[in-house]
Design a protein around this motif. Structure first.
Motif, PDB file in Angstrom:
ATOM      1  N   PRO B 160       0.775  -1.101  -0.002  1.00 25.04           N
ATOM      2  CA  PRO B 160      -0.187  -0.069  -0.050  1.00 25.04           C
ATOM      3  C   PRO B 160       0.872   1.248  -0.072  1.00 25.04           C
ATOM      4  N   THR B 161       2.070   1.047   0.256  1.00 26.25           N
ATOM      5  CA  THR B 161       3.076   2.299   0.398  1.00 26.25           C
ATOM      6  C   THR B 161       3.444   2.744  -1.343  1.00 26.25           C
ATOM      7  N   LEU B 162       3.215   2.134  -2.070  1.00 26.95           N
ATOM      8  CA  LEU B 162       3.348   2.488  -3.345  1.00 26.95           C
ATOM      9  C   LEU B 162       2.376   3.425  -3.874  1.00 26.95           C
ATOM     10  N   ILE B 163       2.790   4.531  -4.524  1.00 30.11           N
ATOM     11  CA  ILE B 163       1.865   5.594  -4.919  1.00 30.11           C
ATOM     12  C   ILE B 163       0.919   5.340  -6.115  1.00 30.11           C
ATOM     13  N   ASN B 164       1.589   4.657  -7.053  1.00 31.15           N
ATOM     14  CA  ASN B 164       0.965   4.122  -8.128  1.00 31.15           C
ATOM     15  C   ASN B 164       0.565   2.810  -8.033  1.00 31.15           C
ATOM     16  N   THR B 165      -0.837   2.466  -7.756  1.00 29.25           N
ATOM     17  CA  THR B 165      -1.332   1.160  -7.475  1.00 29.25           C
ATOM     18  C   THR B 165      -1.018   0.410  -8.587  1.00 29.25           C
ATOM     19  N   PHE B 357     -10.366   7.208 -15.259  1.00 31.19           N
ATOM     20  CA  PHE B 357     -10.333   8.255 -14.020  1.00 31.19           C
ATOM     21  C   PHE B 357      -9.734   9.383 -14.670  1.00 31.19           C
ATOM     22  N   ARG B 360      -3.775  11.770 -15.823  1.00 28.15           N
ATOM     23  CA  ARG B 360      -2.380  12.388 -15.357  1.00 28.15           C
ATOM     24  C   ARG B 360      -1.595  12.449 -16.419  1.00 28.15           C
ATOM     25  N   GLN B 388       2.267  14.294 -16.051  1.00 23.03           N
ATOM     26  CA  GLN B 388       3.161  13.192 -16.101  1.00 23.03           C
ATOM     27  C   GLN B 388       3.382  12.697 -17.803  1.00 23.03           C
ATOM     28  N   ASP B 414      -5.434   8.672 -13.132  1.00 24.29           N
ATOM     29  CA  ASP B 414      -5.507   8.677 -11.693  1.00 24.29           C
ATOM     30  C   ASP B 414      -5.608   7.112 -11.477  1.00 24.29           C
ATOM     31  N   GLN B 416      -5.650   5.623  -8.005  1.00 25.25           N
ATOM     32  CA  GLN B 416      -6.230   5.334  -6.762  1.00 25.25           C
ATOM     33  C   GLN B 416      -7.328   4.256  -6.634  1.00 25.25           C
ATOM     34  N   ARG B 417      -8.229   4.391  -7.404  1.00 27.22           N
ATOM     35  CA  ARG B 417      -9.354   3.902  -7.401  1.00 27.22           C
ATOM     36  C   ARG B 417      -9.554   2.516  -8.357  1.00 27.22           C
ATOM     37  N   ASP B 420      -9.481  -1.044  -6.705  1.00 24.61           N
ATOM     38  CA  ASP B 420     -10.869  -1.172  -5.780  1.00 24.61           C
ATOM     39  C   ASP B 420     -11.820  -2.011  -6.826  1.00 24.61           C
TER      40      ASP B 420
END
Lengths: 456, 456
Positions: B160-165, B357, B360, B388, B414, B416-417, B420
């Motif tokens: 979970p610490t990686l910013i890009n899932t 999403f 970026r 980016q 993006d 993050q989701r 999920d």
């Protein structure tokens, strides 16, 4: 020459070490927030156990007590309440709005919310003809003869071509805030406004409004964008379409409430304050999850991250939950007044009040070189996909500190979904993504760390 | 000297005019996408009228026909189907999985999905002891004696610490893809894997897997992360806990399907192809909305934007809906093989297959100076909050063009989701935000425009 090279080498190496160290701290902050972060659990409690928190409501009082206890539990050096009198507006029984006897579709109930601060309609409601306008210039041109006795319907949509939805909101919200005031001057009996969203849906968006201090106060409400489109199309075919509106809202006497302030004392420059905050009150619909429960728990989380990681800030950190941002700003005014009276020095104030979506950057207002100084830290943030460190306006609450020379920083999350939810029954806990919330808290914590280390 | 200054001035002014013009086109593209865009309506049809579209399914066939008609309706110069044989795996009746007779909680049914390509369990299912491992090294260390006759349970979480899932997914997905294959070598009777998500919830995530071409094929399934946490904690207290698994899936003979290709002919360099695509197939759960219905409708929308705005591209544009990305890549292989056989020159290929999403940026693979050339256009994209433009790997389908010298561009929204929803029943149309989808289409259309104007 050799001395100059040596000095240069030392400078470069100290910068390198400094940067590396800052980056390492940033990495620790993100790791803690993403693996042991508590913002999501805090927000769940605030949203689902307490709920919406309009100023003066029992829920607002509960939120004050909860956030105080929460910060005490985390062991901040000092947690205090700052008394402030706030407006106490209540919605009363559900609103009721109907398009009446149109030739095309007969009567049709439409989704509606009274605007915050509106007066009620007379018992039984108001039924009147409707005049649609796009702006105040049209209203003025129509004049008293066309407006008198009618309901003014403001229907200028948010501009969907603007990439930042906040700009689209800013370009339309005058209709909501000042619509009733101006319509009343021309003898209108009520004002209705298209909801402040780019979506086409059935969800009405409430929000603040103002009246002239003297003169007639007329009821004001927002209808959903679908209802606005329907009403507009019916009016085009038949200008005699009427609208019926019943609002049961009421303004009670002002009531005592509080800002909630948590503090970690600075180890080297305790008199220099770095503030991070949000507003604890919300509208009385949904959970006030993105607006602004999320900003509050992120602010608490920022200070908690310092405690959890054992980082002792050089400057004093404050997490401030402002009361009454939505309909009065009394908390922010009181906070700024007391800061001034006590001679406190807020070097910088950060506000999270634009939703808690993926962090994109900061919008900064500084009369000096605050923006340029913060922009130098951009490489640290780019590791976390945060690129936009730009000129901006700060935030509604912190802006009350503007005349004290405070640099104002608005946290900028992604804006695309915010006005789908803003001031509606849809702004609920389930709309918040855990990682996005945590990334926002970590991003602000890193900025707070840099500010507390290096000042401005 | 004056001549040099003159030349310099002319260069600067021509650059300025060129840039201004490109920026103006970009603005038109975004305005069209955000005000008259059709990607959202297309996606609604694909998701809610057709539904999930696993290779070989009737829905995949319907999606082929629909996307062909859609592109014909928009008046692209040429729309064609490219035949390809694809695997035909079917899930059959719902899976059933139970933690059996644990001392702490007795028996407990857990959420489960067979992995795509898995064999079924024998009728009545498999019940066996469980060996939990975090990786293949642990498996190897345990060896045949410990594994034989048991169910191997892969439980290494996404970081979970990686910013890009996507990076977190990449660091864990070997367990899903190769888990059964390796477990079978040590005599395991089945493999179960922790779902590929950072969430802690009850939603199982399916996905592709592979077997050894010879040797035993054992059933493989994913359980939800909550179920994985529960099973792991029970095993810690009681290593005799058993697990029961019933899968009813089956691989039928390969079946004929198609890539769908829409084209607008280039006016100056028709032999140079700029490809933009997604994959039309999805897993057989949810709607395949983000993965990858969204990428498909964005690709169609990119070409539609050119038609709607009357922009005649200098180079040939192709929107390609690849078939069978999820479980075989046969569409991508066929497309690349035919491109090679025909001597087609794909100068660049863009793929949207990471969710739809907020855009970026782009992740670019180029053996030459493709990345640097595209990065020069970054100022145009920054107006739309797209920052980016970085080295990357492209995308699963377009990567089959790698050995033809094609520059590969992965669209980066993006992240993050995404995980999920990825490969679950939750990947439905309502999870897609209209503006985010449209912004992505516009961002890609601007890049396609620049590539078609200037080449690479």
């Amino acid at each position: 020459m050799t001395v100059r090279i040596l000095i240069l080498a030392l400078m470069v190496s100290s910068i390198a070490v400094g940067q590396e160290s800052d980056s390492a701290v940033a990495r620790k902050i993100f790791t803690e927030a993403l693996t042991k972060g508590q913002s999501y659990e805090m927000l769940e409690y605030l949203c689902t156990r307490i709920g919406s928190r309009l100023s003066g409501s029992p829920q607002a009082a509960a939120a004050v007590e909860w956030s105080k206890q929460q910060m005490e539990k985390y062991g901040f050096d000092k947690v205090s309440l700052q008394e402030v009198m706030v407006p106490h507006w209540v919605r009363g029984a559900s609103e009721y709005a109907v398009i009446v006897n149109s030739k095309a579709i007969g009567s049709r109930e439409v989704p509606v919310l009274a605007l915050g601060g509106s007066v009620a309609t007379p018992p039984g409601g108001i039924t009147a003809n409707v005049v649609e306008v796009q702006n105040f210039e049209e209203l003025e041109k129509l004049g008293k003869k066309a407006i008198q006795g009618k309901i003014v319907f403001y229907n200028r949509p948010l501009d969907p071509t603007l990439i930042n939805t906040g700009s689209a909101y800013g370009g339309a919200v005058d209709q909501r805030h000042d619509g009733a005031k101006f319509a009343a001057r021309y003898g209108a009996v009520a004002a209705i406004v298209r909801s402040m969203t780019t979506l086409h849906d059935d969800v009405p968006h409430t929000g603040s409004m103002g009246y002239d201090s003297v003169g007639t106060k007329i009821p004001a409400a927002a209808i959903s964008t679908n209802a606005a489109d329907l009403l507009s199309s019916l009016l085009k075919a038949d200008s005699d379409v009427q609208f019926h509106l019943e609002l049961h809202c009421e303004t009670l006497p002002d009531i005592k409430s509080y800002n909630v302030i948590g503090e970690i004392k600075g180890s080297e420059f305790p008199d220099e304050i770095v503030l991070v905050g949000g507003h604890l009150d919300s509208w009385d619909v949904g959970h006030g999850a993105h607006d602004d429960g999320g900003g509050c728990v992120q602010s608490i989380e920022v200070l908690r991250l310092f405690k959890a990681l054992g980082i002792k800030p050089k400057r004093t950190l404050r997490a401030v939950m402002f009361m009454n941002e939505e309909n009065g700003m009394n908390g922010a005014k009181e906070y700024a007044a007391q800061a001034k009276a006590k001679g406190e020095k807020h070097i910088v104030a950060i506000e999270s009040d634009a939703g808690v979506f993926t962090p994109r950057g900061f919008g900064i207002y500084s009369e000096g070189d605050g923006l340029a100084k913060i922009q130098k830290w951009r490489p640290i943030f780019e590791d976390y996909n945060v690129y936009q460190i730009e000129k901006g306006w700060g935030g509604a609450d912190i802006n009350k500190l503007k005349d004290q020379g405070t640099v104002l920083v608005g946290f900028r999350p992604d804006t695309q979904r915010y006005f789908d939810l803003h001031h509606t029954n849809s702004d609920t806990f389930d709309k918040v993504n855990k990682r996005e919330l945590e990334l926002g808290a970590a991003t602000m914590a890193v900025l707070v760390y840099l500010l507390s280390e290096y000042g401005l």
